[in-house]
Design an enzyme around this catalytic site. Structure first.
Site, PDB file in Angstrom:
ATOM      1  NE  ARG A 235     -39.731  -0.381  51.558  1.00 51.33           N
ATOM      2  CZ  ARG A 235     -38.565  -0.211  51.794  1.00 51.33           C
ATOM      3  NH1 ARG A 235     -38.174  -0.449  53.115  1.00 51.33           N
ATOM      4  NH2 ARG A 235     -37.500  -0.194  50.829  1.00 51.33           N
ATOM      5  CG  ASP A 259     -36.801   2.664  60.829  1.00 57.04           C
ATOM      6  OD1 ASP A 259     -36.589   3.907  61.435  1.00 57.04           O
ATOM      7  OD2 ASP A 259     -36.322   2.164  59.946  1.00 57.04           O
ATOM      8  CD  GLU A 264     -42.141   5.291  56.014  1.00 55.62           C
ATOM      9  OE1 GLU A 264     -41.310   5.156  54.928  1.00 55.62           O
ATOM     10  OE2 GLU A 264     -42.427   4.756  56.914  1.00 55.62           O
ATOM     11  CG  HIS A 282     -37.919   4.405  56.437  1.00 60.21           C
ATOM     12  ND1 HIS A 282     -38.849   4.357  55.309  1.00 60.21           N
ATOM     13  CD2 HIS A 282     -36.872   3.674  56.070  1.00 60.21           C
ATOM     14  CE1 HIS A 282     -38.549   3.246  54.605  1.00 60.21           C
ATOM     15  NE2 HIS A 282     -37.619   2.975  54.985  1.00 60.21           N
TER      16      HIS A 282
END
Length: 316
Positions: A235, A259, A264, A282
């Site tokens: 996360r 990622d 985000e 992600h």
């Protein structure tokens, strides 16, 4: 409303397979399609026994309170930080997520990011595409991966899958977590700072949420150092992103493969323009095979609960 079976409430779209299964196998009510969701909950919330949701939508304490007959929550995704776990557990509500089926794909992406960051794949790709490759040997040197030291923050299912892949690269592996695992031979490091200082590569694979917010702090990044590479497939909140950007700009961190990001979707310009960073949107579990398995598990958890009173993959 149906009176012949338990009422299943779906909070948001999950995916085509799950959405179809919830409609056809459970006659689930789609909350987002109600003209007035609050009015629907006021009129029918007491009838709901099961909820289907996703880690993106979650299920907060207010919604749980509006569903007094709720007994089970089946959520798409391995994370559960968007679900009010304390409120659910206080009422004996079972919460299920979709672990295991995504472990290998997320681990694969962690390694793809690590290799890409170490070997400067993104920068090399742009170098060729932008027409700069006019002579051999002018592109900057990169970092070898095999034989190096791999640190894993969080040796859960995904972390263990990441660590196993290190054996094929002849890497020494150590990990940090809340407690040592008796079922592994990898070295346990009780201090994250010490793990970062030891590691050539540090991969973040721990849960998100308030307890791990900015666990990878400026001090941890400093310990990883100017040749160290950070990879985050967990996360965005786990990493102090402002400190990460500052370390990269000052050359005090070797690189990063990310990622997930704070805030985000989207990425700050400082990361988008940095050749030492590889970014993906992600997509750790975003393969056709894994997403289908995750959606099926949402349905299977509901079927198991309604048949036996127990979900298949409970969040403890």
């Amino acid at each position: 409303m149906r009176t012949d079976a338990p009422l299943v409430l779906q909070l948001a779209p999950i995916g085509s397979l799950a959405d179809q299964g919830l409609r056809e196998e459970f006659a689930a009510v789609r909350l987002w399609e109600q003209a007035d969701a609050e009015a629907w909950l006021a009129a029918h919330g007491a009838e709901v026994t099961c909820v289907a949701t996703s880690v993106r939508r979650g299920c907060d304490a207010a919604l749980i309170a509006a569903l007094p007959a709720l007994r089970a929550i089946s959520s798409w995704g391995v994370g559960f930080e968007t679900i009010a776990m304390d409120a659910a557990h206080a009422r004996g509500i079972q919460v299920a997520n979709t672990p295991d089926v995504l472990d290998d794909c997320v681990a694969d992406l962690a390694w793809a990011l690590m290799l890409a960051a170490a070997r400067r794949i993104g920068a090399a790709d742009r170098y060729v595409r932008d027409g700069h490759w006019r002579a051999l040997g002018e592109f900057p040197l990169s970092t070898r991966v095999s034989g190096k030291r791999l640190g894993v923050l969080g040796l859960g299912r995904i972390g263990a899958a990441i660590a196993r892949r290190g054996q094929g690269f002849a890497m020494e592996v150590r990990y940090h977590g809340r407690a040592p695992r008796p079922d592994t031979s990898y070295g346990f490091e009780p201090s994250l700072m010490a793990l970062a200082e030891w590691s050539d590569f540090l991969i973040v694979a721990c849960p998100g949420g308030p307890q791990t917010r900015h666990l990878v702090s400026a001090s941890v990044l400093e310990a990883l150092g100017p040749r160290g590479i950070l990879v985050n497939i967990a996360r965005g909140s786990v990493v102090d992103q402002a400190a990460l950007i500052r370390m990269l700009e000052e050359g005090r961190l070797g690189g990063a493969g990310l990622d997930v990001l704070e805030g985000e979707p989207g990425a700050p310009a400082a990361l988008r323009t940095c050749d030492d960073v590889v970014l993906t949107p992600h997509v750790g579990s975003a393969t056709r095979e894994t997403r289908e398995a995750m959606e099926r598990l949402v349905l299977d958890n509901l079927h198991a609960f309604l048949r036996t009173g127990r979900v298949l993959t409970p969040v403890r």
